[in-house]
Design an enzyme around this catalytic site. Sequence first.
Site, mmCIF file in Angstrom:
data_model
loop_
_atom_site.group_PDB
_atom_site.id
_atom_site.type_symbol
_atom_site.label_atom_id
_atom_site.label_comp_id
_atom_site.label_asym_id
_atom_site.label_seq_id
_atom_site.Cartn_x
_atom_site.Cartn_y
_atom_site.Cartn_z
ATOM 1 N N SER A 276 0.795 -1.239 0.000
ATOM 2 C CA SER A 276 0.000 0.000 0.000
ATOM 3 C C SER A 276 0.821 1.278 0.000
ATOM 4 O O SER A 276 0.249 2.370 -0.087
ATOM 5 C CB SER A 276 -0.948 0.014 1.206
ATOM 6 O OG SER A 276 -2.037 -0.855 0.980
ATOM 7 N N LYS B 189 0.019 3.772 -2.620
ATOM 8 C CA LYS B 189 -0.993 4.825 -2.514
ATOM 9 C C LYS B 189 -0.404 6.223 -2.419
ATOM 10 O O LYS B 189 -1.125 7.214 -2.576
ATOM 11 C CB LYS B 189 -1.912 4.556 -1.320
ATOM 12 C CG LYS B 189 -2.774 3.303 -1.471
ATOM 13 C CD LYS B 189 -3.744 3.163 -0.302
ATOM 14 C CE LYS B 189 -4.675 1.973 -0.463
ATOM 15 N NZ LYS B 189 -4.038 0.679 -0.211
ATOM 16 N N SER C 120 -5.816 3.440 4.747
ATOM 17 C CA SER C 120 -5.318 2.701 3.583
ATOM 18 C C SER C 120 -6.424 1.903 2.895
ATOM 19 O O SER C 120 -6.207 0.784 2.421
ATOM 20 C CB SER C 120 -4.184 1.748 4.000
ATOM 21 O OG SER C 120 -3.456 1.327 2.877
#
Length: 382
Positions: A61, A64, A121
């Site tokens: 993640s 992101k 997230s």
Amino acid sequence: MKKIISVFLCVFIICSATAFGASAGNNMPVEVNAKAALLMDQTTGKVLAAKNENERLYPASVTKIMTLLLVMEGLDENQFKLTDTVTASANAASKGGSQIWLKEGETMTVDELLKAAAVYSANDACTALAEFIAGSEEGFITMMNLKAKELGMENTVFENCTGLDDDTQNHLTTAYDIALMSRELMKHELIKNYTTIWMDSLRDGKTELVNTNKLVRFYNGATGLKTGTTSKAGCCISATATRDGTSLIAVVLGSDNSKDRFDGAKALLNWGFANYSTVTPEPKSSLITPVKVISGEESVLTPQTAGISSVLVPKGREGDIIQEISLATEVEAPVESNQTLGTVTLKLDGKKIGEYKLTAPHYVDKLTFGTVFRRMLSLLCK
């Protein structure tokens, strides 16, 4: 005895070469249990410590960060507003992993989805934002890869906007490339309104959000940024923090567990803050001499300083910075306002560490016959 000594020397040389090879690509001043790591100065982009920083790895993640960057740029360019409403698609609602359980057709504002993506997230929120901005997740992925090229992220390929990697083979990046996009994101002050949140909620308090980045709560000066965890990637983080005017980015990829990830990031940040300081050198006015203006309505100009930027130096060396000036002795009119007349180079131990310009403080028009005639006439009439 000679044979024994020879054998010993050979073994020593081989061991030394092996040890050297093992340390190649690793100049870490602290222990970081991870496949790769890097410490970068946020202001200048200087790499202060690195371990396998160009090894291509799954980022989970931490991906992101690029998604958040494109959202920030869209806001800056007035393509949309924080108050705009986004409708979740079936694709967004179907995302697994961390999520806020969006339902197809459910609406949230850009602000709410941004909070869910940055703090919790949430993969569904991230996908909803991507589709809102680009019209489709595929279109957004194209934007991500184009931005990566623009930033010089030479070893990065994005295959999605979330970092989910169950079905990906080439969704890879490096510690160095992550630092590059982290640095770019942190240029947008607005993102700190989200990345520094520890706890919040959505849906009138029904959906609680707790930041996946524990450093936000427990590390002095933390400003973000993003964690990531999958079985392929291991435990990852890009951690940002600011103390006494110095801002640092610590990237840790492929730790075996979350504790190692956070401990590694803290160790890098602590070492950076302990050993470096950020200063903005005062221009030495004695070095800045007037510039003659040829055929101008003014005969001389005193340059002004422009674009003085902060520089990073080892602590205790702030007074050792040398300023070297390169300045034109004369310039021909017309002279534009802010026209560059020279530069001041900042050096430490003979190496360039910064630079700023010397510019014209205002416009100077070219001297014409009419102007000369009027001046002469004015003098005669006195």
